[in-house]
Design a protein around this motif. Structure first.
Motif, PDB file in Angstrom:
ATOM      1  N   VAL A   6       0.713  -1.203   0.218  1.00 19.34           N
ATOM      2  CA  VAL A   6      -0.147  -0.028   0.140  1.00 19.34           C
ATOM      3  C   VAL A   6       0.410   1.981   0.435  1.00 19.34           C
ATOM      4  N   VAL A   7       0.778   1.867  -1.160  1.00 22.56           N
ATOM      5  CA  VAL A   7       0.976   3.562  -1.098  1.00 22.56           C
ATOM      6  C   VAL A   7       0.008   4.326  -1.294  1.00 22.56           C
ATOM      7  N   GLY A   8       0.112   5.327  -1.363  1.00 26.23           N
ATOM      8  CA  GLY A   8      -0.741   6.605  -1.823  1.00 26.23           C
ATOM      9  C   GLY A   8      -1.444   6.474  -0.655  1.00 26.23           C
ATOM     10  N   PRO A   9      -2.879   7.326  -1.515  1.00 27.86           N
ATOM     11  CA  PRO A   9      -4.074   7.979  -0.597  1.00 27.86           C
ATOM     12  C   PRO A   9      -4.255   6.703   0.408  1.00 27.86           C
ATOM     13  N   GLY A  10      -4.684   7.268   1.352  1.00 23.02           N
ATOM     14  CA  GLY A  10      -5.664   6.058   2.226  1.00 23.02           C
ATOM     15  C   GLY A  10      -6.946   5.830   1.935  1.00 23.02           C
ATOM     16  N   PRO A  11      -7.722   4.897   3.085  1.00 21.55           N
ATOM     17  CA  PRO A  11      -9.217   3.913   2.642  1.00 21.55           C
ATOM     18  C   PRO A  11     -10.143   4.940   2.502  1.00 21.55           C
ATOM     19  N   ALA A 161       2.739   0.760  15.350  1.00 19.77           N
ATOM     20  CA  ALA A 161       1.143   0.160  16.195  1.00 19.77           C
ATOM     21  C   ALA A 161       0.499   1.524  15.368  1.00 19.77           C
ATOM     22  N   LEU A 162      -0.260   2.863  15.981  1.00 24.30           N
ATOM     23  CA  LEU A 162      -0.962   3.672  16.128  1.00 24.30           C
ATOM     24  C   LEU A 162      -0.714   4.933  14.893  1.00 24.30           C
ATOM     25  N   VAL A 163       0.599   4.685  14.079  1.00 19.69           N
ATOM     26  CA  VAL A 163       0.679   5.261  12.600  1.00 19.69           C
ATOM     27  C   VAL A 163      -0.161   3.617  12.102  1.00 19.69           C
ATOM     28  N   ARG A 164       0.578   2.875  11.767  1.00 20.67           N
ATOM     29  CA  ARG A 164      -0.785   2.181  10.873  1.00 20.67           C
ATOM     30  C   ARG A 164      -2.179   2.171  11.249  1.00 20.67           C
ATOM     31  N   ARG A 165      -2.892   2.096  12.472  1.00 17.42           N
ATOM     32  CA  ARG A 165      -3.789   2.557  12.829  1.00 17.42           C
ATOM     33  C   ARG A 165      -4.523   3.425  12.490  1.00 17.42           C
TER      34      ARG A 165
END
Length: 167
Positions: A6-11, A161-165
């Protein structure tokens, strides 16, 4: 190692996620990123291990209590294991070179690097604890070592983990 898919804009952004790369290109990229991380970690681990290995040759080493010597010996073993794990991906690459096994190499090296980070957390917190134990006292060594352990776990585990969430 960064997320390999995953790279780029978020969900929810309406944009396609991922990279246009072949599995081989992804393995090459992940391997190169892992090597950069290992370079940083290996330097620190080797300096810390070297520091620990010189301590018995210092005049004040004979004054350590039995507890402090025990902690020191455990730290030397953990540091040696950390060094081994941090260098193992390079040795593994040498053995698997040109055998078309890069995806397995990357996965194995990632696991070894994660294990080395766990051990490194213990070594750094243990060294801080030992230094405070020798300089200030046993209680201070336990408290500051515990604080160092919690801080490192927060920086190296909780923060990612916080950044990933939040992504």
């Amino acid at each position: 190692m960064s997320d390999d898919s995953v790279v780029g804009p978020g969900p929810g952004s309406g944009h396609q996620q991922g990279r246009a790369e072949t599995p081989e290109e992804r393995s090459d990229r992940n391997w190169n990123e892992l090597l950069q991380e290992l370079r940083v970690m290996q330097t620190g681990v080797q300096i810390l291990t070297g520091f620990l290995l010189t301590l018995p040759f210092q005049p004040r080493f004979a004054e350590l209590t039995a507890y402090q010597r025990g902690v020191y010996l455990v730290l030397v073993l953990l540091s040696a294991a950390t060094t081994g794990l941090a260098i193992a991906p390079v040795a593994m690459h040498r053995h698997l070179f040109r055998r078309h096994m890069k995806p397995r190499l990357v996965t194995s090296a990632d696991r070894m690097t994660r294990a080395a980070l766990v051990l490194l957390t213990l070594v750094v917190a243990g060294v801080v604890s030992l230094v405070f134990d020798v300089v200030v006292g046993h209680g201070a060594g336990l408290v500051v070592g515990g604080v160092a352990l919690v801080a490192l776990l927060a920086l190296w585990t909780v923060l990612p983990a916080l950044v990933r969430r939040r992504r």
